[in-house]
Design an enzyme around this catalytic site. Sequence first.
Site, PDB file in Angstrom:
ATOM      1  CB  CYS A 112      -0.922   0.034   1.214  1.00  0.00           C
ATOM      2  SG  CYS A 112      -1.899   1.549   1.215  1.00  0.00           S
ATOM      3  CB  CYS A 115      -1.723   4.462   4.687  1.00  0.00           C
ATOM      4  SG  CYS A 115      -3.242   4.091   3.794  1.00  0.00           S
ATOM      5  CB  SER A 116      -0.876   0.348   6.704  1.00  0.00           C
ATOM      6  OG  SER A 116      -1.950   1.006   7.362  1.00  0.00           O
ATOM      7  CB  CYS A 117      -4.949  -0.583   2.237  1.00  0.00           C
ATOM      8  SG  CYS A 117      -5.605   1.093   2.409  1.00  0.00           S
TER       9      CYS A 117
END
Length: 216
Positions: A112, A115-117
């Site tokens: 991602c 961010c951090s999906c």
Amino acid sequence: MSSHRHDDHDHDHNAPDTGPTLRVKALETLLVEKGLVDPAALDALVDTYEHKVGPRNGARVVARAWVDAGFRARLLADAVAAIEEIGLAAGPQGEHLTVLENTPAVHNMVVCTLCSCYPWPVLGLPPVWYKSAAYRSRAVIDPRGVLREFGFELPAGVELRVWDSSAELRYMVLPMRPAGTEHLAEDELAALVTRDSMIGTALVTYPAGAAARPVK
Ligand code: FE
């Protein structure tokens, strides 16, 4: 890059570890004191994603796909419906799950960039490195170099596809079944499947922990 909505979680990955952690604690204290949040409910939520939901769920999905060609086809066509077949609910951060199949010709890797999906229902919470700025940028700029650091060299002839996750699309990799595992039962196969192999930064090896063999 495709349209990317990231309004469902924290973006502050570059701040020092203590900053966001302290803010979260302060916020939690405030919400509990004001009676807006039940601490037991919060603990239950964290416990669910740390201990009950985790990469073992994804490993079950992979093992089933390896032994059941019909399930594999359904998984690749509609991952959300397929994981429900084996008792997993898509739930938060899993509603738009897509499964990407690794083959001798194509290796998939998930990142991602913003961010951090991450697909929580099948992989649990993302590892720290997945959220790091280094991985998020280098997975795009030099994905083969990243794989090398994770311990394997992807042969030049294998196409490497890097998939950028978002709130709308979350990916899990279906790794290749390692050679020599024809005699193993489904639960033994599941035990071989690592979290990283389902992100695409590792291969599944047999015996577990053996040196990763290059994708041929
Ligand atoms: Fe994200």
